[in-house]
Design a protein around this motif. Structure first.
Motif, short mmCIF file in Angstrom:
data_model
loop_
_atom_site.label_atom_id
_atom_site.label_comp_id
_atom_site.label_asym_id
_atom_site.label_seq_id
_atom_site.Cartn_x
_atom_site.Cartn_y
_atom_site.Cartn_z
N SER A 97 0.82 -1.21 0.00
CA SER A 97 0.00 0.00 0.00
C SER A 97 0.86 1.26 0.00
O SER A 97 0.45 2.28 -0.55
CB SER A 97 -0.96 0.00 1.19
OG SER A 97 -0.24 -0.17 2.39
N THR A 98 2.05 1.19 0.59
CA THR A 98 2.94 2.37 0.56
C THR A 98 3.70 2.43 -0.75
O THR A 98 3.89 3.50 -1.30
CB THR A 98 3.93 2.33 1.73
OG1 THR A 98 4.64 1.09 1.71
CG2 THR A 98 3.21 2.49 3.07
N SER A 103 6.73 2.38 -1.54
CA SER A 103 7.85 3.33 -1.53
C SER A 103 8.98 2.84 -2.42
O SER A 103 9.20 1.63 -2.57
CB SER A 103 8.38 3.50 -0.10
OG SER A 103 7.36 3.94 0.74
N ASP A 104 9.70 3.77 -3.03
CA ASP A 104 10.79 3.43 -3.94
C ASP A 104 12.06 3.17 -3.14
O ASP A 104 12.97 4.02 -3.06
CB ASP A 104 11.00 4.56 -4.95
CG ASP A 104 11.98 4.18 -6.04
OD1 ASP A 104 12.33 2.99 -6.13
OD2 ASP A 104 12.41 5.07 -6.79
N ASN A 105 12.10 2.00 -2.49
CA ASN A 105 13.29 1.60 -1.73
C ASN A 105 13.43 0.08 -1.76
O ASN A 105 12.53 -0.62 -2.20
CB ASN A 105 13.24 2.14 -0.29
CG ASN A 105 12.07 1.60 0.50
OD1 ASN A 105 11.89 0.39 0.61
ND2 ASN A 105 11.25 2.48 1.05
N ALA A 106 14.58 -0.40 -1.29
CA ALA A 106 14.90 -1.82 -1.40
C ALA A 106 14.05 -2.70 -0.50
O ALA A 106 14.07 -3.92 -0.63
CB ALA A 106 16.38 -2.03 -1.09
N GLN A 107 13.29 -2.14 0.42
CA GLN A 107 12.44 -2.94 1.31
C GLN A 107 11.03 -3.13 0.74
O GLN A 107 10.21 -3.82 1.34
CB GLN A 107 12.33 -2.27 2.69
CG GLN A 107 13.61 -2.36 3.52
CD GLN A 107 14.69 -1.39 3.04
OE1 GLN A 107 14.41 -0.25 2.73
NE2 GLN A 107 15.92 -1.87 2.96
N GLN A 108 10.75 -2.53 -0.40
CA GLN A 108 9.45 -2.67 -1.05
C GLN A 108 9.63 -3.52 -2.32
O GLN A 108 10.64 -3.42 -3.00
CB GLN A 108 8.88 -1.30 -1.42
CG GLN A 108 8.66 -0.38 -0.24
CD GLN A 108 7.47 -0.80 0.60
OE1 GLN A 108 6.41 -1.14 0.07
NE2 GLN A 108 7.60 -0.76 1.91
N PHE A 109 8.63 -4.34 -2.61
CA PHE A 109 8.74 -5.25 -3.74
C PHE A 109 7.49 -5.19 -4.61
O PHE A 109 6.41 -4.83 -4.15
CB PHE A 109 8.96 -6.69 -3.26
CG PHE A 109 10.20 -6.84 -2.43
CD1 PHE A 109 11.43 -7.07 -3.03
CD2 PHE A 109 10.15 -6.75 -1.04
CE1 PHE A 109 12.58 -7.20 -2.28
CE2 PHE A 109 11.30 -6.89 -0.28
CZ PHE A 109 12.52 -7.11 -0.90
N ARG A 110 7.65 -5.58 -5.85
CA ARG A 110 6.54 -5.78 -6.78
C ARG A 110 6.48 -7.28 -7.06
O ARG A 110 7.51 -7.91 -7.29
CB ARG A 110 6.77 -5.00 -8.08
CG ARG A 110 6.80 -3.47 -7.91
CD ARG A 110 5.38 -2.94 -7.78
NE ARG A 110 5.28 -1.49 -7.69
CZ ARG A 110 5.14 -0.67 -8.73
NH1 ARG A 110 5.15 -1.14 -9.96
NH2 ARG A 110 4.98 0.62 -8.54
N THR A 111 5.30 -7.85 -7.06
CA THR A 111 5.15 -9.30 -7.22
C THR A 111 4.27 -9.59 -8.44
O THR A 111 3.87 -8.68 -9.18
CB THR A 111 4.52 -9.92 -5.97
OG1 THR A 111 3.27 -9.28 -5.71
CG2 THR A 111 5.43 -9.76 -4.76
N GLN A 112 3.97 -10.86 -8.65
CA GLN A 112 3.08 -11.28 -9.73
C GLN A 112 2.02 -12.21 -9.18
O GLN A 112 2.19 -12.81 -8.12
CB GLN A 112 3.88 -11.96 -10.85
CG GLN A 112 4.63 -13.22 -10.45
CD GLN A 112 3.81 -14.50 -10.56
OE1 GLN A 112 2.83 -14.56 -11.26
NE2 GLN A 112 4.23 -15.53 -9.84
N SER A 113 0.92 -12.31 -9.89
CA SER A 113 -0.17 -13.21 -9.52
C SER A 113 -0.54 -14.05 -10.74
O SER A 113 -0.49 -13.56 -11.86
CB SER A 113 -1.38 -12.42 -9.04
OG SER A 113 -1.08 -11.68 -7.86
N THR A 114 -0.90 -15.31 -10.50
CA THR A 114 -1.20 -16.24 -11.59
C THR A 114 -2.45 -17.04 -11.27
O THR A 114 -2.66 -17.46 -10.13
CB THR A 114 -0.02 -17.21 -11.81
OG1 THR A 114 1.14 -16.46 -12.16
CG2 THR A 114 -0.31 -18.22 -12.90
N ILE A 115 -3.28 -17.25 -12.29
CA ILE A 115 -4.42 -18.17 -12.18
C ILE A 115 -4.37 -19.11 -13.38
O ILE A 115 -4.18 -18.67 -14.52
CB ILE A 115 -5.76 -17.40 -12.10
CG1 ILE A 115 -6.93 -18.38 -11.90
CG2 ILE A 115 -5.99 -16.50 -13.30
CD1 ILE A 115 -8.22 -17.69 -11.50
#
Length: 193
Positions: free
Chosen positions: A171-172, A174-186
């Motif tokens: 929800s935050t 933030s542009d830092n190494a502790q934040q991630f972008r993931t993927q979802s699959t069905i």
């Protein structure tokens, strides 16, 4: 462990309908018989999405993230499975499996009183440093007919007020190494009955 299971199956008496195994341990179905995977449809979402102000007791039905399939026989089975990442900002999450945008109630737990039936529930409580949680899901549906249909997910929350829900990001965000972008699959597999 899988070798023990394979050996146990190999030791059963042979019949015209028996599943056999080749030298590498892969199953072979007689004459393309029951259990054969006829088709596989899969959708992976690598970008992010969000829904603002999902009301208390409500859910976000994500109909643009779906797997569409047309079964070849009404008696065949459809195995639906996958994984999806969400953040509700420190509030519990409830995942729903839907068919054509409506809850697939057979895939959910039995409701009781105010407790809703869902596919899975996770407490998204991380002490304020908002993060994603992942839901895995699996259900075996009967085709029932040969009409095209799609399977999708919906996500609800446990707060008694509106909540913003985020998919494949925190929800935050933030542009830092502790934040991630993931993927979802069905994924949906049609299995011959």
């Amino acid at each position: 462990m899988s070798r023990l299971i394979t050996n146990a199956i190999r030791s059963t008496s042979a019949s015209a309908d028996a599943i056999t195994f080749d030298n590498s341990g892969k199953p072979a179905f007689p004459n393309g018989g029951a259990g054969k995977i006829l088709q596989v449809v899969s959708t992976t979402k690598t970008d992010t999405a969000s829904q603002a102000s999902v009301a208390a007791g409500g859910k976000w039905s994500i109909t643009d993230f779906k797997a569409t399939i047309t079964p070849t026989s009404a008696s065949n089975k459809l195995l639906i499975f996958g994984i999806a990442s969400f953040d509700t900002g420190n509030y519990s999450q409830a995942l729903y499996l839907q068919k054509d945008g409506s809850d697939l109630t057979a895939a959910m737990g039995t409701p009781a009183g105010n407790r809703k039936g869902t596919v899975s529930q996770i407490l998204d409580a991380d002490g304020g440093a908002y993060q994603q949680v992942q839901h895995s899901f699996q259900f075996l549906d009967t085709a029932g007919n040969t009409s095209e249909r799609y399977y999708n997910l919906a996500i609800g929350h446990g707060r008694n007020a509106a909540v913003n829900i985020f998919m494949n990001r925190s929800s935050t965000d933030s542009d830092n190494a502790q934040q991630f972008r993931t993927q979802s699959t069905i994924t949906v597999m049609e299995i011959e009955a």
